[in-house]
Design a protein around this motif. Structure first.
Motif, short mmCIF file in Angstrom:
data_model
loop_
_atom_site.label_atom_id
_atom_site.label_comp_id
_atom_site.label_asym_id
_atom_site.label_seq_id
_atom_site.Cartn_x
_atom_site.Cartn_y
_atom_site.Cartn_z
N UNK A 157 7.01 13.33 -10.04
CA UNK A 157 8.41 12.94 -10.09
C UNK A 157 8.61 11.43 -10.16
N UNK A 158 7.55 10.68 -10.06
CA UNK A 158 7.70 9.23 -10.07
C UNK A 158 6.90 8.62 -11.22
N UNK A 159 6.98 7.34 -11.33
CA UNK A 159 6.24 6.63 -12.34
C UNK A 159 7.08 6.20 -13.53
N UNK A 160 8.22 6.82 -13.72
CA UNK A 160 9.05 6.47 -14.87
C UNK A 160 9.58 5.05 -14.76
N UNK A 161 10.06 4.66 -13.60
CA UNK A 161 10.57 3.29 -13.43
C UNK A 161 9.48 2.26 -13.65
N UNK A 162 8.27 2.57 -13.21
CA UNK A 162 7.17 1.64 -13.40
C UNK A 162 6.87 1.45 -14.88
N UNK A 172 0.82 -1.22 0.00
CA UNK A 172 0.00 0.00 0.00
C UNK A 172 0.85 1.27 0.00
N UNK A 173 2.06 1.18 0.49
CA UNK A 173 2.96 2.33 0.49
C UNK A 173 3.53 2.50 -0.91
N UNK A 174 3.20 3.61 -1.57
CA UNK A 174 3.64 3.85 -2.94
C UNK A 174 5.15 3.93 -3.06
N UNK A 175 5.83 4.45 -2.05
CA UNK A 175 7.29 4.55 -2.10
C UNK A 175 7.93 3.16 -2.15
N UNK A 176 7.38 2.22 -1.40
CA UNK A 176 7.90 0.85 -1.41
C UNK A 176 7.70 0.23 -2.78
N UNK A 177 6.53 0.39 -3.34
CA UNK A 177 6.25 -0.14 -4.67
C UNK A 177 7.14 0.47 -5.73
N UNK A 178 7.35 1.77 -5.64
CA UNK A 178 8.20 2.46 -6.62
C UNK A 178 9.65 1.99 -6.52
#
Length: 106
Positions: free
Chosen positions: A70-75, A20-26
């Motif tokens: 700032x995120x989502x690129x790695x995904x 559930x923690x988005x930082x962990x998933x990212x």
């Protein structure tokens, strides 16, 4: 570099995609990108392992939930590598992965 036979590390990272923690998933997605990048000799086997461990729905859910600029690129990079290396996967077709990639270009 990890052997393609040793799937435990990939399995644990895939499990973290669904947290559930988005930082962990990212961070998990970022680590998995290293397993599936073109420089990794075992990328095809690792991609298949990610699909096998139910990583596609978790990744798709993470992409949908992660709206931070700032995120989502790695995904998206991970998803692209999965499509290229394990593209004939039922899970990728059901998740409409190509539609997500097309939407990411905008």
């Amino acid at each position: 570099m990890f052997s393609a036979k040793e799937k435990q590390i990939v399995e644990h990272l895939v499990a973290q995609l669904g947290k559930t923690n988005l930082d962990v998933g990212a961070e998990s997605a970022k680590a998995l990108v290293k397993f599936v990048c073109k420089d990794n000799y075992n990328r095809v086997e690792h991609c298949k392992a990610i699909v096998e461990f139910d990583g596609v729905p978790k990744l798709m859910n993470l992409i949908r939930r992660d709206n931070r600029e700032e995120s989502g690129l790695d995904e998206v990079i991970l998803l692209c590598n999965l499509v290229v290396n394990a593209g004939n996967s039922k899970a990728l077709k059901e998740a409409r992965a190509l539609n997500v990639i097309e939407g990411a270009k905008e």
